[in-house]
Design an enzyme around this catalytic site. Structure first.
Site, PDB file in Angstrom:
ATOM      1  N   LYS A  63     -76.505  27.347 -30.966  1.00  0.00           N
ATOM      2  CA  LYS A  63     -76.829  28.698 -30.497  1.00  0.00           C
ATOM      3  C   LYS A  63     -76.022  29.725 -31.282  1.00  0.00           C
ATOM      4  CE  LYS A  63     -76.818  31.347 -26.126  1.00  0.00           C
ATOM      5  NZ  LYS A  63     -76.565  31.234 -24.658  1.00  0.00           N
ATOM      6  N   SER A 107     -80.359  32.192 -21.911  1.00  0.00           N
ATOM      7  CA  SER A 107     -80.360  32.837 -23.199  1.00  0.00           C
ATOM      8  C   SER A 107     -80.342  31.845 -24.362  1.00  0.00           C
ATOM      9  CB  SER A 107     -79.141  33.771 -23.308  1.00  0.00           C
ATOM     10  OG  SER A 107     -77.936  33.040 -23.221  1.00  0.00           O
ATOM     11  N   SER A 125     -77.998  29.825 -18.469  1.00  0.00           N
ATOM     12  CA  SER A 125     -78.591  29.870 -19.811  1.00  0.00           C
ATOM     13  C   SER A 125     -78.756  28.539 -20.507  1.00  0.00           C
ATOM     14  CB  SER A 125     -77.788  30.834 -20.701  1.00  0.00           C
ATOM     15  OG  SER A 125     -77.951  32.156 -20.258  1.00  0.00           O
TER      16      SER A 125
END
Length: 454
Positions: A43, A120, A144
């Site tokens: 990420k 996210s 997330s």
């Protein structure tokens, strides 16, 4: 080493590159490292030395220098023999659970086309679901990792808060930030978990003993499944109850007591937060005590986000996408200091109460999310209702800091359905072992309940 981008990455990657495994320093060790041969995605919230960490928004990338050091979580994967394959798209400033990014595009959900991938850590989940990486690193503050795992039909673990280093990871709200990971199967999730978590102390039960333990009670609260709404064909409540009874039999009591009642009775400070719930939070499709827990967590998260990022936001005035812009502006403008003592009191009482509920190897089983992934560009009012119900579930692990694993059950009618298991703080390996023991029964019960539609 750079890799060429291609059109088959489902929009998951910000940039592709190869990070080779770290050379082993132990030349006496004949066996292969535990993650040998696996690839992983990262990420774009984790620092990788020499590369700019984008935090999901172009203005952050524009105003920050390349990272001087690599995040320990990334280094741990490399040291265990895995190969990094690139940085993935995320929601701007990690402030959403949808996975839609106005600047970089929305990664395409391979499990549910036309629906959001969840955020996210959207790109990380999509990279795993689309078999572009064997596992992926994400972060989970308010949901997330768990949300995109559920939306993309894969496994996702939010570990116990504080067990995995968040050094060289852009903070969202440190009180709740965790490094988590995704995998398509439980054996891979377990291997990554063993690498990421601290070693089992020599004085504690050894790893094999932890994996042999069985839960003394499986708590499947009926009220948490009412949050799913009135759908008659969901069946997750029945699937969980039948699976727990089949696998654990007389070894574990199955308890269907309401979690909301437990919170009301054991978190005395929650009362003052029950009086100003929104119409959505107080509705019959929510559990008001859990909505109040969610409210407490979101205000604490908002306050910490403001402390972390208000100066940058006010100086740079970034161009954030719709939805994110309003949420960040609300956080930056918030004045919550007067309520902090009350908020922290709820957090302390809730952690203590949940620790008591789950002591002696008990497991809590709940829906991961309150239904199917929202469709792309969903009506704002419907989405707000969904978010309110989602956070009432997600805040259980969030506010307590306990570990949670999301388990896919199938895709009845073309949409993914998942459930989650939670264990007490530090029970991460035990939790994954219980998930492995229960998974085959869950699959069988789901197939029986949904038939060919799954």
């Amino acid at each position: 080493m750079e890799m060429e981008a291609n059109g088959d990455d489902h929009g998951a990657f910000m940039e592709k590159f190869l990070l080779p495994p770290s050379p082993s320093s132990d030349h006496q060790q004949p066996q292969q490292p535990p993650l040998h041969g696996l690839t992983f995605a990262i990420k774009d919230i984790f620092d990788v030395a020499g590369r700019v960490t984008g935090f999901g928004t172009p203005d952050w990338a524009r105003t920050h220098a390349p990272a001087a050091a690599t995040a320990p979580a990334v280094l741990a994967a490399l040291a265990a023999g895995a190969t990094g394959v690139g940085k993935t798209v995320m929601d701007e400033m990690a402030y959403s659970i949808n996975g839609e990014n106005a600047h970089y595009g929305t990664p395409a959900n391979p499990c549910a086309p036309g629906r959001v991938p969840g955020g996210s850590s959207s790109g990380s989940a999509v990279a795993v679901a689309a078999s572009l990486a064997d596992f992926a690193l994400g972060t989970d503050t308010g949901g997330s990792v768990r949300v995109p795992a559920a939306y993309c039909g894969i496994f996702g673990l939010r570990p116990s808060h504080g067990l995995v280093s968040t050094e060289n990871v852009v903070p969202m709200a440190q009180m709740f930030d965790t490094v988590g990971w995704f995998a398509r199967d439980l054996p891979t999730l377990s291997r990554v978990t063993d690498v990421m978590l601290p070693p089992v102390p020599a004085a504690a039960d050894d790893d094999a003993e932890i994996r042999r333990r069985r839960p003394s009670r499986v708590i499947i609260p009926a009220d948490c499944f009412k949050i799913l709404g009135s759908s008659d064909d969901d069946h997750t409540y029945e699937i969980l109850n039948a699976s727990a009874a089949k696998v654990f039999g007389s070894d574990a009591v199955v308890d269907n007591g309401n979690l909301g009642d437990f919170v009301s009775s054991n978190v005395p400070s929650i009362g003052k937060f029950m009086t100003d719930l929104s119409a959505v939070e107080a509705s019959s499709s929510c559990v008001p005590p859990l909505s109040a827990i969610s409210r407490v967590m979101r205000v604490l998260q908002r306050s910490e986000f403001k402390s972390n990022h208000a100066e940058w936001f006010n100086t740079v005035k970034p161009n954030l996408g719709p939805g994110i812009r309003e949420r960040v502006q609300e956080a930056i403008a918030s004045e919550d200091e007067s309520a902090m003592d009350d908020l922290h009191a709820v957090r302390t009482e809730f952690k203590s109460a949940l620790a008591t509920l789950l002591k002696d190897d008990k497991i809590l089983a709940i829906p991961t999310v309150p239904g199917a992934p929202p469709k792309l560009c969903m009506d704002a009012a419907l989405l707000e209702d969904f978010r309110a119900r989602a956070f009432s579930l997600l805040s259980i692990a969030g506010l307590s800091g306990f570990c949670q694993v999301s388990i896919p059950l199938g895709t009845p009618d073309g949409v993914p359905v998942s459930v989650s298991l939670l264990a007490g703080h530090g029970g991460d390996r035990f939790l994954v072992a219980v998930a492995q023991e229960l998974h085959e029964a869950l699959q069988a019960e789901a197939a029986a309940a949904w038939g060919s539609s799954a």
